[in-house]
Scaffold this motif. Sequence first.
Motif, PDB file in Angstrom:
ATOM      1  N   TYR A 101       0.835  -1.196   0.000  1.00  0.00           N
ATOM      2  CA  TYR A 101       0.000   0.000   0.000  1.00  0.00           C
ATOM      3  C   TYR A 101       0.871   1.247   0.000  1.00  0.00           C
ATOM      4  CZ  TYR A 101      -3.494  -3.413   1.257  1.00  0.00           C
ATOM      5  OH  TYR A 101      -4.315  -4.508   1.260  1.00  0.00           O
TER       6      TYR A 101
ATOM      7  N   ARG B  37      -3.090   5.546   2.797  1.00  0.00           N
ATOM      8  CA  ARG B  37      -2.489   4.676   1.791  1.00  0.00           C
ATOM      9  C   ARG B  37      -3.608   3.988   1.015  1.00  0.00           C
ATOM     10  NH1 ARG B  37       3.114   3.831   3.072  1.00  0.00           N
ATOM     11  NH2 ARG B  37       3.565   4.785   5.070  1.00  0.00           N
ATOM     12  N   ASP B  38      -4.048   4.627  -0.050  1.00  0.00           N
ATOM     13  CA  ASP B  38      -5.170   4.110  -0.829  1.00  0.00           C
ATOM     14  C   ASP B  38      -4.759   3.594  -2.208  1.00  0.00           C
ATOM     15  OD1 ASP B  38      -4.598   6.669  -1.748  1.00  0.00           O
ATOM     16  OD2 ASP B  38      -6.676   7.082  -2.289  1.00  0.00           O
TER      17      ASP B  38
ATOM     18  N   LEU C 256      -2.897   0.494  -4.101  1.00  0.00           N
ATOM     19  CA  LEU C 256      -2.497  -0.892  -3.880  1.00  0.00           C
ATOM     20  C   LEU C 256      -1.679  -1.399  -5.060  1.00  0.00           C
ATOM     21  CD1 LEU C 256      -2.641  -3.628  -2.368  1.00  0.00           C
ATOM     22  CD2 LEU C 256      -4.800  -4.036  -3.579  1.00  0.00           C
TER      23      LEU C 256
END
Length: 124
Positions: A9, A97-98, A100
């Motif tokens: 992330y 933390r968006d 991936l």
Amino acid sequence: MAERSILAYFNSPDQAEDALSKLKSLRIIESSIDRIDGYPGDGIDHIDNPITSDFPGLGYLTLGGDFSDRDASILAAASVSASGMSSGGTENRVTGRDILLTVVLQEEDYEQAMQAVRDAGALL
């Protein structure tokens, strides 16, 4: 040959791209970079008038959620982001933390790949 996967992330797409570029020398089978969100759907593509339009709920209007379950829609509407009372980031976007990074690679390269994504600032 066995495969291993990494889910890392990041705060921005640029960080994930940088980490992925560091992994190019390894035997990557599959990789992807995606933005994740706490709500389903891709958002609304136009602005509805809440007085004259038929819309499924507040979560649809303010979060752009595409909820298949009425209960989930109601729960999402209780979010501070839906009410407009959020202290979140610009344009009310997720500020954590968006991003991936998903990588599937050969098992022999796993430890080297883990170190590379850690060095790039990933949360594992």
